[in-house]
Design a protein around this motif. Structure first.
Motif, mmCIF file in Angstrom:
data_model
loop_
_atom_site.group_PDB
_atom_site.id
_atom_site.type_symbol
_atom_site.label_atom_id
_atom_site.label_comp_id
_atom_site.label_asym_id
_atom_site.label_seq_id
_atom_site.Cartn_x
_atom_site.Cartn_y
_atom_site.Cartn_z
ATOM 1 N N LEU A 145 16.883 56.763 65.170
ATOM 2 C CA LEU A 145 16.302 57.147 66.459
ATOM 3 C C LEU A 145 16.897 56.256 67.538
ATOM 4 C CD1 LEU A 145 14.041 58.914 67.840
ATOM 5 C CD2 LEU A 145 12.569 56.902 67.608
ATOM 6 N N PRO A 146 17.551 56.833 68.555
ATOM 7 C CA PRO A 146 18.129 55.990 69.607
ATOM 8 C C PRO A 146 17.029 55.266 70.391
ATOM 9 C CG PRO A 146 19.031 58.226 69.670
ATOM 10 C CD PRO A 146 17.856 58.268 68.748
ATOM 11 N N ILE A 147 17.079 53.929 70.383
ATOM 12 C CA ILE A 147 16.105 53.119 71.107
ATOM 13 C C ILE A 147 16.871 52.074 71.909
ATOM 14 C CG2 ILE A 147 14.140 51.544 70.937
ATOM 15 C CD1 ILE A 147 13.448 52.807 68.260
ATOM 16 N N ALA A 148 16.671 52.047 73.208
ATOM 17 C CA ALA A 148 17.324 51.038 74.042
ATOM 18 C C ALA A 148 16.797 49.663 73.662
ATOM 19 C CB ALA A 148 17.051 51.312 75.515
ATOM 20 N N PRO A 149 17.674 48.650 73.563
ATOM 21 C CA PRO A 149 17.226 47.317 73.154
ATOM 22 C C PRO A 149 16.081 46.770 73.997
ATOM 23 C CG PRO A 149 19.612 47.433 73.103
ATOM 24 C CD PRO A 149 19.136 48.715 73.717
ATOM 25 N N ASP A 150 16.054 47.076 75.302
ATOM 26 C CA ASP A 150 14.992 46.533 76.144
ATOM 27 C C ASP A 150 13.673 47.278 75.979
ATOM 28 O OD1 ASP A 150 15.871 48.868 77.314
ATOM 29 O OD2 ASP A 150 15.789 48.105 79.372
ATOM 30 N N ARG A 151 13.667 48.336 75.172
ATOM 31 C CA ARG A 151 12.440 49.083 74.907
ATOM 32 C C ARG A 151 12.011 48.996 73.445
ATOM 33 N NH1 ARG A 151 10.941 52.429 78.915
ATOM 34 N NH2 ARG A 151 9.695 53.662 77.454
ATOM 35 N N ALA A 152 12.782 48.275 72.635
ATOM 36 C CA ALA A 152 12.507 48.242 71.197
ATOM 37 C C ALA A 152 11.151 47.625 70.874
ATOM 38 C CB ALA A 152 13.616 47.478 70.472
ATOM 39 N N SER A 153 10.757 46.600 71.643
ATOM 40 C CA SER A 153 9.510 45.905 71.331
ATOM 41 C C SER A 153 8.287 46.780 71.553
ATOM 42 C CB SER A 153 9.392 44.630 72.171
ATOM 43 O OG SER A 153 9.375 44.939 73.555
ATOM 44 N N GLY A 154 8.417 47.906 72.259
ATOM 45 C CA GLY A 154 7.281 48.793 72.462
ATOM 46 C C GLY A 154 7.030 49.747 71.323
ATOM 47 N N HIS A 155 7.909 49.765 70.327
ATOM 48 C CA HIS A 155 7.764 50.661 69.187
ATOM 49 C C HIS A 155 7.093 49.928 68.023
ATOM 50 C CE1 HIS A 155 10.765 52.640 71.630
ATOM 51 N NE2 HIS A 155 10.698 53.725 70.881
ATOM 52 N N ILE A 156 6.381 50.680 67.210
ATOM 53 C CA ILE A 156 5.760 50.138 65.993
ATOM 54 C C ILE A 156 6.557 50.685 64.811
ATOM 55 C CG2 ILE A 156 3.667 49.991 64.608
ATOM 56 C CD1 ILE A 156 2.079 50.554 67.165
ATOM 57 N N CYS A 157 7.139 49.794 64.021
ATOM 58 C CA CYS A 157 8.066 50.213 62.960
ATOM 59 C C CYS A 157 7.666 49.612 61.621
ATOM 60 C CB CYS A 157 9.498 49.786 63.308
ATOM 61 S SG CYS A 157 10.067 50.340 64.923
ATOM 62 N N ALA A 158 8.076 50.279 60.548
ATOM 63 C CA ALA A 158 7.802 49.770 59.204
ATOM 64 C C ALA A 158 8.820 50.328 58.226
ATOM 65 C CB ALA A 158 6.388 50.150 58.764
ATOM 66 N N LEU A 159 9.121 49.539 57.188
ATOM 67 C CA LEU A 159 9.982 49.947 56.082
ATOM 68 C C LEU A 159 9.223 49.782 54.776
ATOM 69 C CD1 LEU A 159 13.566 48.422 56.610
ATOM 70 C CD2 LEU A 159 12.987 50.847 56.464
ATOM 71 N N SER A 160 9.402 50.715 53.862
ATOM 72 C CA SER A 160 8.814 50.587 52.533
ATOM 73 C C SER A 160 9.766 51.192 51.515
ATOM 74 C CB SER A 160 7.441 51.272 52.463
ATOM 75 O OG SER A 160 7.560 52.657 52.722
ATOM 76 N N ARG A 161 9.564 50.821 50.266
ATOM 77 C CA ARG A 161 10.455 51.307 49.213
ATOM 78 C C ARG A 161 9.652 51.665 47.984
ATOM 79 N NH1 ARG A 161 14.953 47.749 45.817
ATOM 80 N NH2 ARG A 161 15.738 49.484 44.537
ATOM 81 N N GLU A 162 10.047 52.766 47.365
ATOM 82 C CA GLU A 162 9.483 53.164 46.082
ATOM 83 C C GLU A 162 10.634 53.640 45.211
ATOM 84 O OE1 GLU A 162 6.128 56.169 44.143
ATOM 85 O OE2 GLU A 162 6.334 55.963 46.321
ATOM 86 N N GLY A 163 11.033 52.812 44.250
ATOM 87 C CA GLY A 163 12.180 53.143 43.426
ATOM 88 C C GLY A 163 13.444 53.205 44.262
ATOM 89 N N ALA A 181 6.909 54.529 65.288
ATOM 90 C CA ALA A 181 5.938 55.105 66.213
ATOM 91 C C ALA A 181 6.452 54.863 67.626
ATOM 92 C CB ALA A 181 4.563 54.468 66.012
ATOM 93 N N GLU A 182 6.770 55.949 68.315
ATOM 94 C CA GLU A 182 7.423 55.894 69.621
ATOM 95 C C GLU A 182 6.407 56.115 70.735
ATOM 96 O OE1 GLU A 182 11.115 58.186 71.889
ATOM 97 O OE2 GLU A 182 10.075 59.132 70.198
ATOM 98 N N PRO A 183 6.305 55.192 71.702
ATOM 99 C CA PRO A 183 5.395 55.415 72.830
ATOM 100 C C PRO A 183 5.821 56.644 73.625
ATOM 101 C CG PRO A 183 6.192 53.139 72.771
ATOM 102 C CD PRO A 183 7.030 53.917 71.816
ATOM 103 N N LEU A 184 4.848 57.437 74.027
ATOM 104 C CA LEU A 184 5.165 58.627 74.812
ATOM 105 C C LEU A 184 5.381 58.251 76.274
ATOM 106 C CD1 LEU A 184 2.633 61.207 73.324
ATOM 107 C CD2 LEU A 184 5.033 60.868 72.744
#
Length: 221
Positions: free
Chosen positions: A171-189, A197-200
């Motif tokens: 998802l293209p996110i400008a570096p100066d707006r990255a801190s406004g997003h809520i992100c997570a990574l997980s792994r299963e196998g 989660a992108e602010p509207l």
């Protein structure tokens, strides 16, 4: 990179806030379409545990790391089992313990100076790839020691030598707006799931949630 990873993610329902070497990186392929839905030296001043942003990690022999970020702190201290400071570094973030100590830094500054680094004895910091997100989520660590980091909408891989590559542009996110997003990574196998989660636009709390499920493949030989 698989060109299918370049397509835009679908917008989902709103969420209201409650030295690169020759390492062969794993490849990732999508499973279907994106779904909606100043530092103390040894023997010196100890950190104030009331400072925000505390993180830690266990080390062999009863030693441990304590990291603090906030106010004048952006530091990591190594302690022995009795709490005595053995070493310190001007770095802070998500700690990866294995071949030495690596840190996926989160400096909470715009523009960010965060990198993936290695902490060496005597307060020395070996600097690796630069990051775009000042508040990136906790990374994943593969069996071979490769770090997977979600960085401003990109899935990055960083090997034990601090060589880095972009595995997927999500998802293209400008570096100066990255801190406004809520992100997570997980792994299963062999499956890795990335959630952003992108602010509207024009709304401080509703979010559009994007989810990608990718499959890890062994590197080509």
């Amino acid at each position: 990179m698989d060109p299918r990873l370049r397509g835009p993610a679908q917008r989902g329902p709103h969420l209201r806030r409650p030295a690169p070497g020759h390492h062969r990186f794993p490849r990732v392929h999508p499973l279907g379409q994106p779904r909606s839905g100043p530092a103390a030296r040894p023997g010196g001043r100890r950190p104030d545990h009331r400072t925000g942003g505390e993180r830690g990690a266990a080390l062999p022999g009863g030693r441990f790391l304590l990291g603090l970020e906030g106010y004048d702190f952006y530091d990591t201290w190594e302690h022995d089992r009795d709490g005595t400071v053995l070493d310190s570094w001007r770095s802070y973030g998500h700690y990866v313990i294995g071949t030495g100590i690596r840190v996926v830094e989160t400096d909470r500054r715009i523009p960010t100076g965060s990198r993936v680094v290695r902490l060496l004895p005597g307060g020395v910091i070996e600097r690796g790839p630069a990051l775009n997100d000042p508040t990136g989520p906790r990374p994943l660590v593969l069996d071979d020691g490769t770090i997977l980091a979600l960085d401003a909408g990109e899935l990055r891989a960083v090997d034990r030598r601090l060589g880095g590559t972009v595995l997927a542009e999500l998802l293209p996110i400008a570096p100066d707006r990255a801190s406004g997003h809520i992100c997570a990574l997980s792994r299963e196998g062999e499956r890795v799931t990335a959630v952003i989660a992108e602010p509207l636009p024009g709304h401080p709390t509703p979010y559009a949630v994007h989810t990608w499920t990718l499959r890890l493949h062994p590197p080509r030989t």
